[in-house]
Design an enzyme around this catalytic site. Structure first.
Site, PDB file in Angstrom:
ATOM      1  N   VAL A  35       0.800  -1.220   0.000  1.00 47.88           N
ATOM      2  CA  VAL A  35       0.000   0.000   0.000  1.00 47.88           C
ATOM      3  C   VAL A  35       0.840   1.280   0.000  1.00 47.88           C
ATOM      4  CG1 VAL A  35      -2.044  -1.047   1.019  1.00 47.88           C
ATOM      5  CG2 VAL A  35      -0.261  -0.098   2.513  1.00 47.88           C
TER       6      VAL A  35
ATOM      7  N   SER B  70      -0.628   7.665  16.906  1.00 44.50           N
ATOM      8  CA  SER B  70       0.113   7.211  18.082  1.00 44.50           C
ATOM      9  C   SER B  70       0.171   8.366  19.069  1.00 44.50           C
ATOM     10  CB  SER B  70       1.538   6.802  17.673  1.00 44.50           C
ATOM     11  OG  SER B  70       2.404   6.732  18.782  1.00 44.50           O
TER      12      SER B  70
ATOM     13  N   TYR C 264       9.232   9.634  12.894  1.00 44.14           N
ATOM     14  CA  TYR C 264       8.031   8.878  13.262  1.00 44.14           C
ATOM     15  C   TYR C 264       6.969   9.811  13.844  1.00 44.14           C
ATOM     16  CZ  TYR C 264       5.110   5.341  15.556  1.00 44.14           C
ATOM     17  OH  TYR C 264       4.054   4.564  15.962  1.00 44.14           O
ATOM     18  N   ALA C 265       7.388  10.716  14.725  1.00 45.75           N
ATOM     19  CA  ALA C 265       6.452  11.651  15.337  1.00 45.75           C
ATOM     20  C   ALA C 265       5.825  12.559  14.295  1.00 45.75           C
ATOM     21  CB  ALA C 265       7.158  12.487  16.409  1.00 45.75           C
ATOM     22  N   ALA C 266       6.610  12.985  13.315  1.00 48.52           N
ATOM     23  CA  ALA C 266       6.081  13.831  12.247  1.00 48.52           C
ATOM     24  C   ALA C 266       5.018  13.091  11.440  1.00 48.52           C
ATOM     25  CB  ALA C 266       7.218  14.292  11.331  1.00 48.52           C
TER      26      ALA C 266
ATOM     27  N   LYS D 118       3.131  10.519  12.438  1.00 49.49           N
ATOM     28  CA  LYS D 118       1.940  10.258  13.236  1.00 49.49           C
ATOM     29  C   LYS D 118       1.164  11.548  13.539  1.00 49.49           C
ATOM     30  CE  LYS D 118       2.136   5.815  13.419  1.00 49.49           C
ATOM     31  NZ  LYS D 118       1.117   5.014  12.703  1.00 49.49           N
TER      32      LYS D 118
END
Length: 249
Positions: free
Chosen positions: A65, A142, A155-157, A159
């Site tokens: 995907v 998250s 990762y934070a960006a 999410k």
């Protein structure tokens, strides 16, 4: 007794393991016809077998995907097979925290592709089919979408992007009777990874947490069931934090 999702067709991207697998079982128990999606067919077929053994209806489609054309093919196959698509769950993702100063472009692309890009294009390709009957989308963010820790920048960006993209898509798709929401789990012991996490890490991650323990996949799936059910018919554009109080501190 009728299930909350009787007759509905639900596509679960990332349905071959962890939270996606639990959601597949939970939704099938409530009468949904679940289609589990992932890159590798073998784990998907194992989920299908376990759902059917429990009396549910499931099928599998292998797709990458992160590719736009694969999202289009996936939706086309679901439409051809069932003639409808009522619920889309975007639960696929990777949790990688490369060191900031050493993060490569490949690492950036890998994290963004599965955690953010894939979510957008899955919804884009599914929306025209969902619009025929109405339905809803459940994205996965998250607690890291609103909090941060060293090493989590990419990762934070991604999410955080899911949270605000969910809001925007709720506005975009509301006129088509499509609800769009997100779930932001906290530290959760997922079925396929619980045995890999050392007890010391669990203690560290839950220290000071109001709930005093990790979450479970079943608790996350229960939140997803609520969002997919008629009880949430007035809920759209929001993110539910199932985090044991992590974002409260």
């Amino acid at each position: 007794m009728a299930g909350k999702l009787d007759g509905q067709v639900c596509v679960i991207i990332g349905g071959g393991r962890n939270l996606g697998k639990q959601i597949a079982h939970t939704f099938a128990e409530q009468g949904a016809k679940v289609v589990v999606v992932g890159r590798s067919l073998a784990p998907l077929e194992a989920v299908v077998a376990s759902v059917e053994a429990a009396g549910g209806h499931a099928s599998a489609i292998a797709a990458d995907v992160t590719r736009v054309d694969e999202n289009a093919r996936l939706v086309s196959e679901v439409d051809a097979r069932y003639g409808r698509l009522d619920i889309l769950v975007n639960s696929a993702g990777i949790f990688v925290n490369p060191v900031f100063a050493e993060t490569t472009e490949t690492e950036w692309n890998d994290i963004m592709d599965i955690n953010l890009k894939a979510v957008f294009f899955a919804v884009q390709k599914a929306a025209p089919v969902m619009a025929r009957t109405g339905g809803n989308v459940i994205n996965f963010s998250s607690v890291m979408g609103v909090k941060a820790r060293v090493g989590s920048a990419v990762y934070a960006a991604a999410k955080a992007g899911v949270i605000n993209m969910t809001r925007a898509l709720a506005l975009e798709l509301g006129p088509q009777k499509i609800r769009v929401n997100a779930i932001a789990p906290g530290f959760t012991l997922e079925p396929d990874q619980a045995h890999e996490i050392p007890p010391g890490v669990v203690a560290e991650m839950t220290a000071g947490l109001p709930a005093g323990r990790p979450g479970t996949a079943a608790e996350i799936a229960a939140a997803a069931l609520y969002l997919a059910s008629p009880e949430a018919s007035f809920t759209t554009g929001t993110t539910i934090f199932v985090d044991g109080g992590e974002t409260a501190r």
